[in-house]
Design a protein around this motif. Structure first.
Motif, PDB file in Angstrom:
ATOM      1  N   ASP A   1       0.656  -1.359   0.057  1.00  0.00           N
ATOM      2  CA  ASP A   1       0.065   0.057  -0.069  1.00  0.00           C
ATOM      3  C   ASP A   1       0.836   1.231  -0.096  1.00  0.00           C
ATOM      4  O   ASP A   1       1.841   1.244   0.294  1.00  0.00           O
ATOM      5  CB  ASP A   1      -0.900   0.045   1.174  1.00  0.00           C
ATOM      6  N   PHE A   2       0.471   2.308  -0.613  1.00  0.00           N
ATOM      7  CA  PHE A   2       1.189   3.634  -0.612  1.00  0.00           C
ATOM      8  C   PHE A   2      -0.025   4.786  -0.202  1.00  0.00           C
ATOM      9  O   PHE A   2      -0.441   5.309  -1.288  1.00  0.00           O
ATOM     10  CB  PHE A   2       1.757   3.616  -1.939  1.00  0.00           C
ATOM     11  N   THR A   3      -0.281   5.056   1.030  1.00  0.00           N
ATOM     12  CA  THR A   3      -1.510   5.780   1.479  1.00  0.00           C
ATOM     13  C   THR A   3      -1.126   7.145   1.891  1.00  0.00           C
ATOM     14  O   THR A   3       0.185   7.446   2.300  1.00  0.00           O
ATOM     15  CB  THR A   3      -2.257   5.117   2.552  1.00  0.00           C
ATOM     16  N   ILE A   4      -1.950   7.774   2.020  1.00  0.00           N
ATOM     17  CA  ILE A   4      -1.935   9.113   2.564  1.00  0.00           C
ATOM     18  C   ILE A   4      -1.469   8.940   4.075  1.00  0.00           C
ATOM     19  O   ILE A   4      -0.831   9.830   4.622  1.00  0.00           O
ATOM     20  CB  ILE A   4      -3.245  10.137   2.458  1.00  0.00           C
ATOM     21  N   ARG A   5      -2.051   7.860   4.618  1.00  0.00           N
ATOM     22  CA  ARG A   5      -1.630   7.824   6.076  1.00  0.00           C
ATOM     23  C   ARG A   5      -0.004   7.469   6.464  1.00  0.00           C
ATOM     24  O   ARG A   5       0.502   7.996   7.176  1.00  0.00           O
ATOM     25  CB  ARG A   5      -2.311   6.513   6.802  1.00  0.00           C
ATOM     26  N   MET A   6       0.382   6.840   5.339  1.00  0.00           N
ATOM     27  CA  MET A   6       1.853   6.776   5.344  1.00  0.00           C
ATOM     28  C   MET A   6       2.583   7.920   5.315  1.00  0.00           C
ATOM     29  O   MET A   6       3.573   8.193   5.973  1.00  0.00           O
ATOM     30  CB  MET A   6       2.465   5.727   4.136  1.00  0.00           C
ATOM     31  N   LEU A   7       2.292   8.970   4.687  1.00  0.00           N
ATOM     32  CA  LEU A   7       2.618  10.289   4.648  1.00  0.00           C
ATOM     33  C   LEU A   7       2.528  11.021   6.013  1.00  0.00           C
ATOM     34  O   LEU A   7       3.505  11.619   6.240  1.00  0.00           O
ATOM     35  CB  LEU A   7       2.065  11.055   3.444  1.00  0.00           C
ATOM     36  N   ILE A   8       1.318  11.101   6.274  1.00  0.00           N
ATOM     37  CA  ILE A   8       0.913  11.817   7.534  1.00  0.00           C
ATOM     38  C   ILE A   8       1.869  11.338   8.972  1.00  0.00           C
ATOM     39  O   ILE A   8       2.431  11.926   9.371  1.00  0.00           O
ATOM     40  CB  ILE A   8      -0.344  11.467   8.091  1.00  0.00           C
ATOM     41  N   GLU A   9       2.094   9.973   8.895  1.00  0.00           N
ATOM     42  CA  GLU A   9       2.679   9.348  10.011  1.00  0.00           C
ATOM     43  C   GLU A   9       4.155   9.593  10.061  1.00  0.00           C
ATOM     44  O   GLU A   9       4.819   9.816  10.995  1.00  0.00           O
ATOM     45  CB  GLU A   9       2.431   7.627  10.144  1.00  0.00           C
ATOM     46  N   SER A  10       4.563   9.399   8.645  1.00  0.00           N
ATOM     47  CA  SER A  10       6.084   9.825   8.497  1.00  0.00           C
ATOM     48  C   SER A  10       6.308  11.295   8.704  1.00  0.00           C
ATOM     49  O   SER A  10       7.505  11.627   9.315  1.00  0.00           O
ATOM     50  CB  SER A  10       6.412   9.412   7.021  1.00  0.00           C
TER      51      SER A  10
END
Length: 109
Positions: free
Chosen positions: A91-100
């Motif tokens: 997965d490549f999600t917006i959540r990944m960007l937010i958490e990073s």
């Protein structure tokens, strides 16, 4: 940047990539689970631009981030009539960007 500011700023960064398409006049609602590839149909070059902007805008350490992890090259086939099997990608999600962005480094090596 505080956590309350980060999430809306990530959405603001991604929003231009969630445009309206010719055959799908409905805009995609952005949520933490929105996948950049499957939901927004962002191609590899756009995703690379987005991620470069993301790392710079949020001062996130890249770590071992590689766009190829999320956009692998299709294997070559000798038979042009035979479709290669699908390549599993994470997965490549917006959540990944937010958490990073909150952590200050790419968390998904």
């Amino acid at each position: 940047m505080t956590d309350k500011i980060i999430e809306p700023k990530v959405y603001e960064l991604v929003k231009p990539y969630a445009g309206t398409y010719l055959f799908n006049l409905k805009k995609v609602e952005l949520t933490p689970d929105t996948d950049l590839d499957t939901d927004l149909s962002i191609d590899e070059l756009e995703a690379e631009d987005l991620m470069n902007d993301f790392f710079r805008e949020f001062s996130v350490e890249r770590g071992h981030f590689k766009i190829e992890t999320y956009y692998p090259s299709a294997p070559l086939t000798r038979n042009p009539f035979r479709k290669p099997p699908p390549i599993p990608v994470p997965d490549f999600t917006i959540r990944m960007l937010i958490e990073s962005a909150k952590a200050g480094r790419w968390l998904y090596d």
